[in-house]
Motif scaffolding. Structure first.
Motif, PDB file in Angstrom:
ATOM      1  N   THR A 282       0.822  -1.207   0.000  1.00  4.77           N
ATOM      2  CA  THR A 282       0.000   0.000   0.000  1.00  4.77           C
ATOM      3  C   THR A 282       0.858   1.260   0.000  1.00  4.77           C
ATOM      4  OG1 THR A 282      -0.164  -0.142   2.415  1.00  4.77           O
ATOM      5  CG2 THR A 282      -1.971  -1.099   1.124  1.00  4.77           C
ATOM      6  N   SER A 283       2.147   1.094   0.263  1.00  4.64           N
ATOM      7  CA  SER A 283       3.102   2.190   0.111  1.00  4.64           C
ATOM      8  C   SER A 283       4.466   1.559  -0.174  1.00  4.64           C
ATOM      9  CB  SER A 283       3.169   3.069   1.366  1.00  4.64           C
ATOM     10  OG  SER A 283       3.735   2.360   2.455  1.00  4.64           O
ATOM     11  N   LYS A 284       5.255   2.255  -0.953  1.00  3.33           N
ATOM     12  CA  LYS A 284       6.574   1.706  -1.282  1.00  3.33           C
ATOM     13  C   LYS A 284       7.475   2.813  -1.795  1.00  3.33           C
ATOM     14  CE  LYS A 284       4.616   0.194  -5.695  1.00  3.33           C
ATOM     15  NZ  LYS A 284       4.337  -0.957  -6.572  1.00  3.33           N
ATOM     16  N   GLU A 285       8.707   2.791  -1.320  1.00  7.61           N
ATOM     17  CA  GLU A 285       9.715   3.759  -1.765  1.00  7.61           C
ATOM     18  C   GLU A 285      11.058   3.042  -1.804  1.00  7.61           C
ATOM     19  OE1 GLU A 285      11.726   8.007  -0.421  1.00  7.61           O
ATOM     20  OE2 GLU A 285       9.802   7.379   0.429  1.00  7.61           O
ATOM     21  N   VAL A 286      11.646   2.996  -2.982  1.00 10.68           N
ATOM     22  CA  VAL A 286      12.908   2.277  -3.182  1.00 10.68           C
ATOM     23  C   VAL A 286      13.963   3.239  -3.706  1.00 10.68           C
ATOM     24  CG1 VAL A 286      14.071   0.446  -4.461  1.00 10.68           C
ATOM     25  CG2 VAL A 286      11.732   0.107  -3.651  1.00 10.68           C
ATOM     26  N   SER A 287      15.167   3.136  -3.169  1.00 12.72           N
ATOM     27  CA  SER A 287      16.289   3.911  -3.676  1.00 12.72           C
ATOM     28  C   SER A 287      17.515   3.007  -3.719  1.00 12.72           C
ATOM     29  CB  SER A 287      16.567   5.131  -2.788  1.00 12.72           C
ATOM     30  OG  SER A 287      16.873   4.721  -1.465  1.00 12.72           O
ATOM     31  N   GLY A 288      18.498   3.392  -4.497  1.00 14.27           N
ATOM     32  CA  GLY A 288      19.713   2.596  -4.555  1.00 14.27           C
ATOM     33  C   GLY A 288      20.661   3.111  -5.610  1.00 14.27           C
TER      34      GLY A 288
END
Length: 234
Positions: free
Chosen positions: A82-88
């Motif tokens: 229901t929520s997602k935040e990806v960094s890399g």
């Protein structure tokens, strides 16, 4: 039963693949570090806050080392995020970027070996030159920062806005106010690629880091005023 760890892994996979990083081993692309949290919130949600690495046991100096982070909430009932935040990103150059900042905070100078190592990671990767520019800025080597930023710009004109942040800083610290001002104003509303911030916000964030490290210039305040002024026509 849903394997939430696998779901989190799959969320991060596109970012990892985009970085073209090396695998952790023959079985896993990357692994989650020990302090990763997968916490049950009530009875219907799992809150995820986790770092992942391809080389967690070193400093990330390899040219293809990668580190990612995921903040997400998995809804058990709906079986979806229901929520997602990806960094890399690749970590090789970051080690030198951070080392330069640390050296400035400790009022030490970086070594020629560090600088050569940064370039030696991948002489054709614009990101390494950009990190080298940042390294020089924190070591008060403005002209070297300018040269590194211009090299990064030559290698990757598509990332011009991001690179010009450091290029403008270099001109500012080298007392070329008009050149710096032109770059700051021409790009202030630009959106940085692979970054949620605008050019203007990146500059202001950098100024804060410089000040925390004891690096200042009398014209920084002038640039802050220019970037934060309301330029809308009334």
């Amino acid at each position: 039963m849903t394997n939430v760890l696998r779901k989190a892994h799959d969320l991060m996979l596109p970012n990892y693949r985009k970085a073209k990083a090396e695998r952790y081993n023959d079985y896993y692309e990357f692994i989650f570090v020990e302090d990763a949290t997968f916490k049950l919130d009530g009875t219907s949600r799992v809150v995820i806050d986790a770092d992942a690495h391809t080389s967690p046991n070193d400093l990330g100096l390899g040219p293809s080392a990668w580190r990612g982070h995921v903040d997400a909430t998995w809804d058990i009932t709906q079986a979806k995020f229901t929520s997602k935040e990806v960094s890399g990103r690749k970590r090789g150059a970051d080690a030198y970027r951070n080392r330069g900042k640390s050296a400035a905070e400790e009022k030490q100078s970086g070594t020629a070996e560090d600088i050569q190592n940064a370039i030696g990671l991948d002489a054709k990767d614009w990101d390494y030159y950009l990190s080298l520019a940042w390294y020089h800025l924190f070591n008060r080597n403005a002209r070297e920062a300018i040269a590194a930023a211009r090299k990064a710009l030559d290698l990757s004109p598509h990332n011009a806005a991001m690179i010009k942040v450091s290029l403008a800083h270099g001109y500012l610290f080298d007392n070329h106010f008009d050149k710096a001002k032109a770059i700051y104003l021409e790009n202030k509303n630009a959106k940085l690629r692979d970054d949620e911030r605008s050019f203007r916000q990146a500059v202001l964030d950098d100024f804060k880091q410089f000040e925390e490290a004891g690096i200042t210039h009398p014209d920084m305040e002038k640039i802050e005023v220019l970037l934060t002024a309301n330029t809308e026509t009334r």
